[in-house]
Design a protein around this motif. Structure first.
Motif, PDB file in Angstrom:
ATOM      1  N   GLU A 241       0.317  -0.943  -0.241  1.00 36.85           N
ATOM      2  CA  GLU A 241       0.337  -0.097   0.048  1.00 36.85           C
ATOM      3  C   GLU A 241       0.622   1.613   0.130  1.00 36.85           C
ATOM      4  OE1 GLU A 241      -2.102  -3.707   2.217  1.00 36.85           O
ATOM      5  OE2 GLU A 241      -0.355  -2.398   2.434  1.00 36.85           O
ATOM      6  N   THR A 242       0.056   2.371  -0.689  1.00 34.65           N
ATOM      7  CA  THR A 242       0.910   3.397  -0.417  1.00 34.65           C
ATOM      8  C   THR A 242       0.030   4.595   0.094  1.00 34.65           C
ATOM      9  OG1 THR A 242       0.272   3.987  -2.602  1.00 34.65           O
ATOM     10  CG2 THR A 242       2.292   3.105  -2.445  1.00 34.65           C
ATOM     11  N   GLU A 243       0.295   5.162   0.664  1.00 30.57           N
ATOM     12  CA  GLU A 243      -0.302   6.611   1.045  1.00 30.57           C
ATOM     13  C   GLU A 243      -0.749   7.249  -0.196  1.00 30.57           C
ATOM     14  OE1 GLU A 243       0.042  10.049   4.761  1.00 30.57           O
ATOM     15  OE2 GLU A 243       1.721  10.577   2.640  1.00 30.57           O
ATOM     16  N   ARG A 244      -0.133   7.461  -1.274  1.00 36.86           N
ATOM     17  CA  ARG A 244      -0.802   8.759  -2.193  1.00 36.86           C
ATOM     18  C   ARG A 244      -1.888   8.669  -2.981  1.00 36.86           C
ATOM     19  NH1 ARG A 244       5.522  10.806  -5.539  1.00 36.86           N
ATOM     20  NH2 ARG A 244       5.826  11.773  -3.748  1.00 36.86           N
ATOM     21  N   GLU A 245      -1.601   6.178  -3.013  1.00 36.28           N
ATOM     22  CA  GLU A 245      -2.690   5.592  -3.757  1.00 36.28           C
ATOM     23  C   GLU A 245      -3.797   5.639  -2.712  1.00 36.28           C
ATOM     24  OE1 GLU A 245      -2.270   5.438  -6.776  1.00 36.28           O
ATOM     25  OE2 GLU A 245      -1.122   6.555  -7.047  1.00 36.28           O
ATOM     26  N   GLY A 246      -4.259   6.373  -1.244  1.00 40.61           N
ATOM     27  CA  GLY A 246      -4.772   5.972  -0.443  1.00 40.61           C
ATOM     28  C   GLY A 246      -5.271   4.807   0.046  1.00 40.61           C
ATOM     29  N   GLY A 247      -4.181   3.983   0.591  1.00 40.03           N
ATOM     30  CA  GLY A 247      -3.869   3.156   1.053  1.00 40.03           C
ATOM     31  C   GLY A 247      -4.016   1.964   0.154  1.00 40.03           C
TER      32      GLY A 247
END
Length: 429
Positions: free
Chosen positions: A421-427
């Motif tokens: 998961e990434t923060e930029r992809e909204g989790g």
């Protein structure tokens, strides 16, 4: 003044006579490096970088131990200009080599790489090499920076030397870069100098820490954090302690703290974020400006695009609270997660996951070589794989130490990203 039209005219006229001499002009220029007139010293430092070759550099290095302190300071100033040109040229050479390596790779069927695309980028490599040669002029392709750094470290460590010599030595180290080992030790000691100009120059030089040596990088960053965190104009207490042990340490002025913030930006460790957030309330406008610049660069975030360091304290406090809230919620983990995605994408020739296990990775390379018909090509592949592995491990160690510094309390935050998961992809993974 160097900007005086009459002075400029005289300088240009002198250079017209000196330039044709090339390397033969070096002894005279070295003499000028120790001249009492600052204009002549600066002129000599700038021009010697345009004519110096290998033997000229040796003459310069010898003068680092000259009894005349002005000459030693002048030599350090000349080295700054020499390494400025040398490092820019080296960067261009590396870019040209990367293009040539891409050209030399075998064409893969079904990919976008074609003979036409390769022919198109060939001139770019040649252009970069020409620019590098123009920057280097007579300088050799390789300079023994380690030898010079050792001499500069001696100057930096000598408390009996005049401040200008140590200041120029620190600035020269910053231009040469790749600070590590004994150089890091010398800088750490000199960052306690009672002369604020020397201390600030050492802070700036510390920003050139070798990013592949985790221990030195973190030692220098720890000292810079201590420097940034202490404002002698404020009451001492929790979070505001003198870095050199003096009470109060007036050498730790705003220029020094600004230099520390700028160096922390270049080193880029996540653990420097909390002291940078606190520095948003520093008494000095330049320190606040450097702190917000460093936060934006390290995190690639901006919670207050309109933040201005010279705004009233109330407005600045609101901005600081936004940064503090973000840190409280994330502990900086999201920065390292994003860095990891960027980090692993660099390793295109071999899958990054395999590079985490050196033994298994090298066994796989060796197993391929059993079927190789060309022993020389097999050895070249093995050497290339070992170099890639060494580079990967060095960068991984720095990345891992940055994560360790966040502490066990950050573990729950790390778990959120184990699935990709990434923060930029909204989790989303």
């Amino acid at each position: 003044s160097p900007q005086d039209p009459l002075v400029v005219e005289k300088i240009n006229a002198a250079w017209e006579k000196i330039q044709p001499l090339q390397a033969e002009a070096v002894p005279g220029l070295i003499w000028g490096l120790g001249h009492p007139d600052e204009v002549i010293r600066n002129f000599s430092a700038e021009k010697i970088a345009e004519v110096a070759d290998g033997p000229a550099l040796e003459q310069l290095f010898e003068k680092l131990g000259d009894p005349n302190p002005l000459l030693r300071a002048g030599v350090c100033s000349a080295l700054q200009k020499i390494f400025h040109a040398y490092n820019e040229a080296a960067d261009l050479d590396r870019s040209a080599s990367a293009i040539r390596a891409a050209i030399d790779m075998p064409l893969d069927a079904g990919t976008e790489r074609s003979k036409a695309s390769i022919e198109k980028i060939k001139p770019r490599a040649e252009e970069l090499q020409k620019k590098a040669a123009a920057l280097r002029k007579a300088l050799p392709d390789r300079i023994d920076a380690e030898k010079i750094q050792g001499e500069l470290a001696k100057l930096l460590s000598d408390e009996g030397l005049p401040a200008p010599v140590r200041l120029e030595a620190a600035s020269a180290l910053g231009w040469i870069g790749r600070i590590q080992g004994s150089l890091a030790d010398a800088l750490l000691r000199a960052m306690d100098s009672r002369n604020p100009s020397v201390r600030a120059a050492c802070c700036r030089a510390a920003g050139s820490a070798d990013t592949t040596v985790a221990a030195d990088k973190h030692r220098l960053a720890d000292k810079l954090i201590a420097v940034l965190s202490y404002d002698p104009a404020r009451p001492e207490g929790e979070g505001n302690k003198p870095p050199a042990g003096e009470h109060p340490d007036w050498a730790n002025d705003g220029v020094v703290r600004q230099a520390a913030a700028e160096a922390l930006e270049r080193i880029g460790l996540v653990k420097s974020i909390p002291p940078l957030i606190r520095a948003l309330d520093d008494n000095d406008l330049a320190v606040r400006s450097a702190a917000i610049g460093a936060l934006r660069e390290i995190t690639h975030k901006d919670f207050e695009p309109s933040y201005e360091p010279d705004k009233p304290a109330k407005d600045r406090q609101e901005s600081r609270q936004k940064w503090e809230q973000w840190w409280s919620e994330t502990g900086g983990v999201v920065v390292l997660v994003e860095r990891f995605w960027s980090f692993q994408s660099r390793w295109k020739e071999f899958h990054a996951a395999k590079l985490f296990d050196p033994t298994l990775f090298l066994k796989e390379i060796e197993s391929r070589q059993w079927a190789a018909f060309d022993p020389a090509a097999a050895k070249a592949e093995r050497d290339r794989a070992e170099n890639i592995l060494k580079d990967f491990q060095a960068h991984r160690d720095v990345f891992a130490q940055d994560a360790v510094d966040l502490g066990i309390e950050a573990l729950d935050r790390w778990l959120k990203y184990l699935g990709g998961e990434t923060e930029r992809e909204g989790g989303k993974a």
